[in-house]
Design a protein around this motif. Structure first.
Motif, mmCIF file in Angstrom:
data_model
loop_
_atom_site.group_PDB
_atom_site.id
_atom_site.type_symbol
_atom_site.label_atom_id
_atom_site.label_comp_id
_atom_site.label_asym_id
_atom_site.label_seq_id
_atom_site.Cartn_x
_atom_site.Cartn_y
_atom_site.Cartn_z
ATOM 1 N N THR A 41 0.829 -1.212 0.000
ATOM 2 C CA THR A 41 0.000 0.000 0.000
ATOM 3 C C THR A 41 0.859 1.256 0.000
ATOM 4 O O THR A 41 1.865 1.334 0.699
ATOM 5 C CB THR A 41 -0.893 0.032 1.270
ATOM 6 N N ILE A 42 0.422 2.206 -0.819
ATOM 7 C CA ILE A 42 1.060 3.521 -0.813
ATOM 8 C C ILE A 42 0.133 4.468 -0.054
ATOM 9 O O ILE A 42 -1.080 4.441 -0.245
ATOM 10 C CB ILE A 42 1.258 4.033 -2.255
ATOM 11 N N LEU A 43 0.717 5.269 0.812
ATOM 12 C CA LEU A 43 -0.070 6.257 1.550
ATOM 13 C C LEU A 43 0.046 7.604 0.852
ATOM 14 O O LEU A 43 1.163 8.072 0.592
ATOM 15 C CB LEU A 43 0.451 6.364 2.989
ATOM 16 N N ILE A 44 -1.087 8.216 0.525
ATOM 17 C CA ILE A 44 -1.070 9.553 -0.054
ATOM 18 C C ILE A 44 -1.619 10.508 0.992
ATOM 19 O O ILE A 44 -2.716 10.306 1.501
ATOM 20 C CB ILE A 44 -1.919 9.603 -1.338
ATOM 21 N N LEU A 45 -0.832 11.498 1.336
ATOM 22 C CA LEU A 45 -1.313 12.476 2.308
ATOM 23 C C LEU A 45 -1.780 13.714 1.545
ATOM 24 O O LEU A 45 -1.033 14.305 0.767
ATOM 25 C CB LEU A 45 -0.214 12.815 3.313
ATOM 26 N N ASP A 46 -3.035 14.073 1.761
ATOM 27 C CA ASP A 46 -3.682 15.114 0.976
ATOM 28 C C ASP A 46 -3.620 16.472 1.671
ATOM 29 O O ASP A 46 -4.100 16.630 2.781
ATOM 30 C CB ASP A 46 -5.139 14.711 0.745
ATOM 31 N N PHE A 47 -3.042 17.420 0.971
ATOM 32 C CA PHE A 47 -2.983 18.794 1.482
ATOM 33 C C PHE A 47 -4.039 19.671 0.800
ATOM 34 O O PHE A 47 -3.952 20.889 0.832
ATOM 35 C CB PHE A 47 -1.601 19.394 1.247
ATOM 36 N N GLY A 48 -4.983 19.040 0.122
ATOM 37 C CA GLY A 48 -6.112 19.797 -0.414
ATOM 38 C C GLY A 48 -5.980 20.259 -1.854
ATOM 39 O O GLY A 48 -6.741 21.100 -2.302
ATOM 40 N N SER A 49 -5.029 19.702 -2.603
ATOM 41 C CA SER A 49 -4.879 20.115 -3.995
ATOM 42 C C SER A 49 -6.034 19.567 -4.823
ATOM 43 O O SER A 49 -6.573 18.502 -4.550
ATOM 44 C CB SER A 49 -3.570 19.579 -4.553
ATOM 45 N N GLN A 50 -6.401 20.328 -5.858
ATOM 46 C CA GLN A 50 -7.470 19.857 -6.742
ATOM 47 C C GLN A 50 -7.033 18.592 -7.493
ATOM 48 O O GLN A 50 -7.864 17.900 -8.068
ATOM 49 C CB GLN A 50 -7.828 20.952 -7.740
ATOM 50 N N TYR A 51 -5.745 18.291 -7.510
ATOM 51 C CA TYR A 51 -5.257 17.135 -8.262
ATOM 52 C C TYR A 51 -5.044 15.877 -7.396
ATOM 53 O O TYR A 51 -4.672 14.838 -7.916
ATOM 54 C CB TYR A 51 -3.919 17.452 -8.940
ATOM 55 N N SER A 52 -5.255 15.994 -6.074
ATOM 56 C CA SER A 52 -4.897 14.881 -5.182
ATOM 57 C C SER A 52 -5.544 13.554 -5.596
ATOM 58 O O SER A 52 -4.891 12.512 -5.580
ATOM 59 C CB SER A 52 -5.290 15.192 -3.742
ATOM 60 N N HIS A 53 -6.832 13.596 -5.966
ATOM 61 C CA HIS A 53 -7.509 12.343 -6.341
ATOM 62 C C HIS A 53 -6.838 11.677 -7.522
ATOM 63 O O HIS A 53 -6.826 10.459 -7.643
ATOM 64 C CB HIS A 53 -8.963 12.581 -6.720
ATOM 65 N N LEU A 54 -6.269 12.509 -8.406
ATOM 66 C CA LEU A 54 -5.622 11.956 -9.589
ATOM 67 C C LEU A 54 -4.408 11.110 -9.225
ATOM 68 O O LEU A 54 -4.120 10.118 -9.890
ATOM 69 C CB LEU A 54 -5.175 13.089 -10.519
ATOM 70 N N ILE A 55 -3.718 11.496 -8.156
ATOM 71 C CA ILE A 55 -2.551 10.709 -7.742
ATOM 72 C C ILE A 55 -3.035 9.299 -7.378
ATOM 73 O O ILE A 55 -2.473 8.299 -7.814
ATOM 74 C CB ILE A 55 -1.839 11.340 -6.521
ATOM 75 N N THR A 56 -4.119 9.248 -6.598
ATOM 76 C CA THR A 56 -4.687 7.956 -6.213
ATOM 77 C C THR A 56 -5.048 7.132 -7.447
ATOM 78 O O THR A 56 -4.745 5.950 -7.535
ATOM 79 C CB THR A 56 -5.971 8.191 -5.376
ATOM 80 N N ARG A 57 -5.709 7.803 -8.404
ATOM 81 C CA ARG A 57 -6.116 7.098 -9.620
ATOM 82 C C ARG A 57 -4.914 6.504 -10.345
ATOM 83 O O ARG A 57 -4.906 5.352 -10.745
ATOM 84 C CB ARG A 57 -6.823 8.046 -10.596
ATOM 85 N N ARG A 58 -3.870 7.306 -10.518
ATOM 86 C CA ARG A 58 -2.686 6.852 -11.247
ATOM 87 C C ARG A 58 -2.058 5.640 -10.573
ATOM 88 O O ARG A 58 -1.765 4.646 -11.212
ATOM 89 C CB ARG A 58 -1.641 7.965 -11.330
ATOM 90 N N VAL A 59 -1.870 5.738 -9.264
ATOM 91 C CA VAL A 59 -1.194 4.650 -8.554
ATOM 92 C C VAL A 59 -2.019 3.358 -8.661
ATOM 93 O O VAL A 59 -1.492 2.284 -8.906
ATOM 94 C CB VAL A 59 -0.939 5.039 -7.083
ATOM 95 N N ARG A 60 -3.335 3.488 -8.554
ATOM 96 C CA ARG A 60 -4.167 2.286 -8.670
ATOM 97 C C ARG A 60 -4.145 1.718 -10.084
ATOM 98 O O ARG A 60 -4.257 0.519 -10.271
ATOM 99 C CB ARG A 60 -5.602 2.601 -8.263
ATOM 100 N N GLU A 61 -4.010 2.617 -11.054
ATOM 101 C CA GLU A 61 -3.922 2.136 -12.433
ATOM 102 C C GLU A 61 -2.702 1.245 -12.637
ATOM 103 O O GLU A 61 -2.707 0.380 -13.501
ATOM 104 C CB GLU A 61 -3.863 3.322 -13.407
ATOM 105 N N PHE A 62 -1.665 1.463 -11.846
ATOM 106 C CA PHE A 62 -0.476 0.597 -11.955
ATOM 107 C C PHE A 62 -0.732 -0.760 -11.315
ATOM 108 O O PHE A 62 0.125 -1.632 -11.351
ATOM 109 C CB PHE A 62 0.741 1.204 -11.229
#
Ligand code: XMP
Length: 522
Positions: free
Chosen positions: A1-22
């Motif tokens: 599991t990768i932990l993504i810590l969200d600081f409120g960027s409009q792009y944060s969800h995209l990081i999650t999407r990308r990592v799961r796509e891998f």
């Protein structure tokens, strides 16, 4: 599991999407998460961007324990500044906000580990910048691994500590090689295995449900004929069979033939233990004389809870006599975006309309929640549905509001008004499907306006009602654009509705975007 810590960027969800796509599982938590309280051991951490400046008084701060976890950390944009700040780097407000394309030069020489983050990427590459501050000195022990014309410290790395920071956003498509960079981090640096698939999710989730519910426990859940509740119900059926009880409440304001369709698809086809409760009269009775949209929603929400509760108690009684355990859990089809919304460090955003849900049930019935979809995005739910053999048509169904046609009959809701709106809607959706446009449109419906207009039919004057057609395109339902139908399709729909639906002599098309309009009319 990768932990993504969200600081409120409009792009944060995209990081999650990308990592799961891998094929790597990851979870996003608010940046204020206490590291000691984590319920899993991440193999790596990504710090997101943020609308804040590290200089803001109320700037979000990460628990510095994250740097003692001994796993690689990648800071993106604000995340880079946060990382640098923690290690004594220096951050300066830019003279101008940098927003848009930039060219990143990659420093490949002189650093033994440099190629790990930019492995296979020669450079210069196009990257997307969106920031107000930037680094003007790298913290001690860090090497500069990339720079742009205006940002001399656009990418830094501390090899021994496995710490990386980049000023640009690799998660957006405007950084064409961003995926490769994130993959390098997740795969090569964090050494994650890329084996998270829908099948593995199903196995894991079924196991988890069985453990929570136990060998005799029972679960109850409402189904609506929508994709989320159907997929959640299907998963429960897979996990605990007939100890899951689905209830469909006919509230009298559902779409044409809805109950029969749901019975066929969920009951007959998917083999889910389903109880259909006809409470139409009760709902319609309580809606008599009510015209205020919020009151309609409240009445429907409360009546729903009442009916659902009494039916669950009945099932509880019946099955107890049959030797089963008590019903202890309530299934909900909560999705990941709802979870993120409610855990954000900024707090849940204000609701504009009260959306009907079954939350009120928990206090009264002392039921505990079970939410098997809480880690998934909408398109992942669709994929899950496909793997679980849920009907394609159902998987791609447009969303439908809980209060149903009651908020699509403007003004007072009577059985005859519901029948008109229902018939018009059926024709409208039918024609959209025939034209092959159903999946291009995010949501479409017909509503009945509480006005009458003059018309002529044969040599007779008519004085009848008006149907309004709504169709929108949207990705998140927060903003939406009206759909540009070809005229000939509108013409066909209008002809059919006026000819086939008694009581209607005019059809109009709604060309308002959201905002300032909403998707529903009430
Ligand atoms: P609005 O009208 O707020 O709709 O632009 C956004 C999305 O939410 C749906 N909607 C509801 N869903 N209960 C629901 O379950 C409600 O009371 C409700 N009101 C709106 C709407 O259909 C659209 O998809």
């Amino acid at each position: 599991t990768i932990l993504i810590l969200d600081f409120g960027s409009q792009y944060s969800h995209l990081i999650t999407r990308r990592v799961r796509e891998f094929g790597v599982y990851c979870e996003m938590l608010p940046c204020t998460q206490k590291i000691k309280e984590l319920r899993f051991n991440p193999k790596g951490v990504i710090l997101s961007g943020s609308p804040y400046s590290v200089y803001d008084k109320d700037a979000p701060r990460v628990d510095s324990e994250v740097f003692n976890l001994g796993v690689p950390v990648l800071g993106i944009c604000y995340g880079l500044q946060e990382l640098a700040w923690n290690f004594g780097g220096s951050v300066e407000p830019c003279d101008h906000r940098e927003y848009g394309h930039a060219i990143l030069n990659i420093n490949h020489q002189g650093h033994p580990f440099i190629n790990r983050l930019f492995d296979g990427i020669e450079g210069p590459i196009q990257v997307w910048m969106s920031h107000g501050d930037q680094l003007d000195r790298a913290p001690e022990g860090f090497n500069v691994i990339g720079h742009t014309l205006t940002a001399p410290f656009a990418a830094i790395a501390h090899e021994e500590k496995h710490l990386f920071g980049i000023q640009f956003h690799p998660e957006v498509t405007h950084t064409p090689l961003g995926k490769e960079i994130l993959k390098n981090f997740v795969k090569n640096i964090c050494e994650c295995e890329m084996n998270w698939t829908m099948e593995s999710f199903i196995d894991k989730e079924i196991e988890r449900i069985r453990q929570i519910v136990g060998p005799n426990g029972q679960v109850v859940g409402a189904v609506s004929g929508g994709v989320d509740s159907t997929v959640a119900a299907r998963l429960m059926k897979e996990a605990i069979g007939d100890r899951f009880h689905a209830i469909l409440v006919d509230n009298g304001v559902m779409r044409l033939n809805e109950c029969e369709t749901v019975k066929k698809v969920l009951g007959d086809h998917l083999g889910i233990n389903l109880k259909v409760v006809d409470a139409a009269d009760m709902f319609l009775d309580r809606l008599k004389g009510v015209t205020d949209p919020e009151r309609k929603r409240k009445i429907i929400g409360n009546t729903f809870i009442e009916v659902f509760e009494s039916e669950s108690l009945k099932i509880d009684q019946e099955t107890k006599e049959g030797g089963h355990g008590q019903i202890e859990y309530l299934l909900q089809g909560t999705l990941y975006p709802d979870v993120i919304e409610s855990i954000s460090f900024k707090g849940p955003s204000a609701t504009i309309k009260t959306h009907h849900n079954v939350g009120g049930l928990l206090e009264d019935m002392k039921l505990k929640l079970i939410e098997p979809l809480r880690e998934l995005f909408k398109d992942e739910v669709r994929e899950l549905g496909k793997v679980l053999k849920v009907d394609e048509d159902l998987i791609w169904r447009h969303p439908f509001p809980g209060p149903g046609i009651a908020i699509r009959v403007l003004g007072e809701v009577t059985p005859s008004q519901v029948a008109i709106a229902r018939a018009a809607d059926h024709i409208y959706i039918d024609e959209i499907k025939k034209a092959g446009l159903y999946r291009k449109i995010s949501q479409a419906y017909a509503a009945l306006l509480p006005v009458k207009a003059v018309g002529v039919m044969g040599d007779r004057r008519t004085y009848e009602q008006v149907i309004v057609l709504r169709a929108v395109e949207t990705t998140d339902f927060m903003t939406a654009d009206w759909y540009p139908f070809p005229y000939d399709i509108l013409k066909k729909i209008s002809n059919r509705i006026i000819n086939e639906v008694k009581g209607v002599n005019r059809v109009v098309y709604d060309i308002s975007s959201k905002p300032p309009a909403t998707i529903e009319w009430e």
